[in-house]
Design a protein around this motif. Structure first.
Motif, PDB file in Angstrom:
ATOM      1  N   GLU A 374      -1.219   7.654   4.642  1.00 18.13           N
ATOM      2  CA  GLU A 374      -1.177   6.289   4.112  1.00 18.13           C
ATOM      3  C   GLU A 374      -0.157   6.109   2.991  1.00 18.13           C
ATOM      4  OE1 GLU A 374      -4.948   4.624   3.211  1.00 18.13           O
ATOM      5  OE2 GLU A 374      -5.904   5.405   5.020  1.00 18.13           O
ATOM      6  N   GLY A 375       0.618   7.149   2.678  1.00 16.98           N
ATOM      7  CA  GLY A 375       1.603   7.021   1.611  1.00 16.98           C
ATOM      8  C   GLY A 375       2.855   7.807   1.911  1.00 16.98           C
ATOM      9  N   ASP A 379       6.127   5.348  -2.315  1.00 15.28           N
ATOM     10  CA  ASP A 379       4.928   4.782  -2.928  1.00 15.28           C
ATOM     11  C   ASP A 379       4.650   5.383  -4.306  1.00 15.28           C
ATOM     12  OD1 ASP A 379       4.339   3.098  -0.810  1.00 15.28           O
ATOM     13  OD2 ASP A 379       3.284   4.667   0.287  1.00 15.28           O
ATOM     14  N   ASP A 384       4.820  -2.423  -5.863  1.00 19.43           N
ATOM     15  CA  ASP A 384       4.441  -3.500  -4.959  1.00 19.43           C
ATOM     16  C   ASP A 384       2.980  -3.303  -4.537  1.00 19.43           C
ATOM     17  OD1 ASP A 384       4.536  -1.345  -3.243  1.00 19.43           O
ATOM     18  OD2 ASP A 384       6.346  -2.006  -2.201  1.00 19.43           O
ATOM     19  N   GLU A 385       2.489  -4.201  -3.719  1.00 22.25           N
ATOM     20  CA  GLU A 385       1.075  -4.149  -3.354  1.00 22.25           C
ATOM     21  C   GLU A 385       0.729  -2.894  -2.558  1.00 22.25           C
ATOM     22  OE1 GLU A 385      -2.670  -4.798  -3.610  1.00 22.25           O
ATOM     23  OE2 GLU A 385      -1.190  -6.049  -4.642  1.00 22.25           O
ATOM     24  N   GLN A 386       1.661  -2.441  -1.728  1.00 24.28           N
ATOM     25  CA  GLN A 386       1.417  -1.222  -0.955  1.00 24.28           C
ATOM     26  C   GLN A 386       1.257  -0.014  -1.879  1.00 24.28           C
ATOM     27  OE1 GLN A 386       4.233  -0.398   2.193  1.00 24.28           O
ATOM     28  NE2 GLN A 386       3.716   1.766   2.231  1.00 24.28           N
ATOM     29  N   SER A 387       2.115   0.077  -2.907  1.00 22.55           N
ATOM     30  CA  SER A 387       2.032   1.185  -3.850  1.00 22.55           C
ATOM     31  C   SER A 387       0.740   1.121  -4.662  1.00 22.55           C
ATOM     32  CB  SER A 387       3.241   1.164  -4.792  1.00 22.55           C
ATOM     33  OG  SER A 387       4.435   1.324  -4.074  1.00 22.55           O
ATOM     34  N   LYS A 389      -2.090  -0.226  -3.712  1.00 20.43           N
ATOM     35  CA  LYS A 389      -3.170   0.142  -2.797  1.00 20.43           C
ATOM     36  C   LYS A 389      -3.230   1.650  -2.627  1.00 20.43           C
ATOM     37  CE  LYS A 389      -4.737  -0.536   1.973  1.00 20.43           C
ATOM     38  NZ  LYS A 389      -4.414  -1.159   3.295  1.00 20.43           N
ATOM     39  N   PHE A 390      -2.054   2.276  -2.532  1.00 19.40           N
ATOM     40  CA  PHE A 390      -1.981   3.724  -2.397  1.00 19.40           C
ATOM     41  C   PHE A 390      -2.604   4.404  -3.617  1.00 19.40           C
ATOM     42  CE2 PHE A 390       0.536   7.716  -2.949  1.00 19.40           C
ATOM     43  CZ  PHE A 390       0.115   8.376  -1.807  1.00 19.40           C
TER      44      PHE A 390
END
Length: 418
Positions: A374-375, A379, A384-387, A389-390
């Motif tokens: 998932e990363g 990340d 950003d939102e993905q980072s 969340k990670f």
């Protein structure tokens, strides 16, 4: 003989990795111009989440030679940079640290001399893997495949026990001792390696440390009885780079070494005897090597790679065992400098204790991530939102929670969170 071939891989590998490249490497290394490769097969040498700074391939090779009656099979490990892969952009942080060329210089010019220094006292065991080819132009290192000598990498989410840790500390002491003698003989040439993960030149990793500490603090703040400690972690993010740089500052009045800089269980391989008892260890991956206190490697190893039950209980014993080994080897090597007593060394070690905080609360949660798919490397530094969340996922790990709940009160009592 049939035409050389390679199996079409389902992954990207460098365009320059071909028959001629490998033949040239083998011929030069083993002084055999008759080597002819009939087949080579590259494959990934690491799993997702095992390595964020470089790419590694295992290359299976079939070849013939006038020195061999039958076709031979072997394998090597190729390590290179991300930008050597097709359609891959360089990662700025890794470029700034010059990690690939640094490691190439070490393997090409320095580590062979470390081995020779130790041979003078009858120590002939390997510190690092044998190098087949050094390629400065392509950021490439071709190594022996240690699996052929039955060395293995342990599962990264399982900690080292006392026996494995003691063996690694003895090997680390030999490496450090050789670096001290080398630096003494070579006019302090190792002191130019001053780009540790924390350093006076750049703070490009600041987003990594600050964002992970913040997420860690936000997680802890939600636990009953830990609210104030969570707030301290959040505030600590504004000081982490200052404190980290202080840890990596070289004190000329203390013993300094060529520290590995990233000494955790994925960067070592162990070998076992027929009964299953561990008998040797080889150290890998020197991309963040720097001239610094040996406490750098000790704090990082203890807080990233040991099983939970022995991190605190065996800490002082491990430091004493390392100090004893280092002193013994330096004495045998005829070291002319002043050796610290263990009480003096322990004071040195405790003065560098802030590195235990970042190692345990920032680095280890990433290393023991249960969901590596998932990363990715991007990340780590992103916002950003993905980072985000990670990062939240990293700190949802129950093992990370156990570590935090155990160590936060200890580190707070030591004043490391202020």
């Amino acid at each position: 003989m049939s035409a050389p071939s390679t199996t079409s891989p389902k992954f990207a590998f460098p365009a320059w990795l071909n028959q001629a490249y490998l033949e040239d490497a083998i011929r030069n290394k083993y002084k055999d111009s008759s080597v002819k490769i009939s087949k080579f097969e590259p494959s990934p040498a690491t799993s997702v989440g095992d390595n964020y700074a470089s790419v590694l391939f295992r290359i299976g090779i079939e070849f013939e030679s006038d020195k061999c009656k039958q076709p031979q099979r072997t394998s090597f490990i190729l390590k290179t940079s991300f930008q050597q892969l097709p359609n891959t952009e360089p990662i700025e942080a890794l470029e700034l640290y010059n990690i690939y060329q640094r490691e190439i210089v070490l393997y090409d010019c320095i580590f062979p001399k470390f081995q020779n220094i130790l041979k003078n006292i009858g120590c002939v065991e390997d510190l690092v893997p044998d190098t087949i080819k050094v390629d400065r132009h392509c950021d490439g290192l071709l190594f022996e495949d240690l699996k052929l000598r039955n060395y293995i990498t342990l599962e990264r989410r399982v900690g080292l026990d006392i026996e494995h840790t003691q063996l690694l500390l003895r090997k680390l002491a030999k490496f450090h001792a050789a670096s001290i003698i080398f630096n003494e003989k070579e006019r302090q040439s190792l002191e130019k390696f001053d780009y540790g993960i924390f350093n006076k030149h750049t703070r490009i990793y600041a987003p990594f440390f600050t964002s992970y500490l913040e997420t860690c603090g936000e997680t802890v703040s939600e636990w009953k009885g830990f609210e104030q400690l969570g707030e301290k972690l959040i505030k600590l993010k504004d000081k982490v780079m200052d404190y980290g740089e202080k840890v990596f500052e070289v004190n000329p009045n203390h013993l300094n070494v060529l520290a590995h800089g990233d000494l955790w269980k994925n960067n070592v391989m162990f070998q076992y005897d027929n009964s299953g008892k561990v008998k040797d260890v080889i150290i890998l991956d020197f991309q963040f090597t720097c001239w610094a206190s040996p406490a750098i490697d000790l704090h990082y190893l203890f807080r990233t790679s040991l099983i939970e039950d022995i991190q605190e209980e065996q800490l002082k014993d491990f430091v004493e065992q390392y100090h004893s080994s280092l002193s013994e080897i330096l004495t045998a090597l005829g070291y002319r400098g002043k050796l610290s007593t263990f009480p003096q060394f322990w004071i040195e070690f405790t003065k560098k204790s802030f590195y235990a905080v970042t190692s345990a609360f920032v680095v280890q949660p990433l290393q023991i991530n249960e969901k590596p798919d998932e990363g990715n490397a991007f990340d780590l530094l992103g916002n950003d939102e993905q980072s985000k969340k990670f990062r939240r996922m990293i700190y949802s790990n129950p093992r990370v929670h156990r570590t935090l709940k155990k160590l936060l009160p200890i580190f707070d009592k030591q004043g490391l969170l202020d």
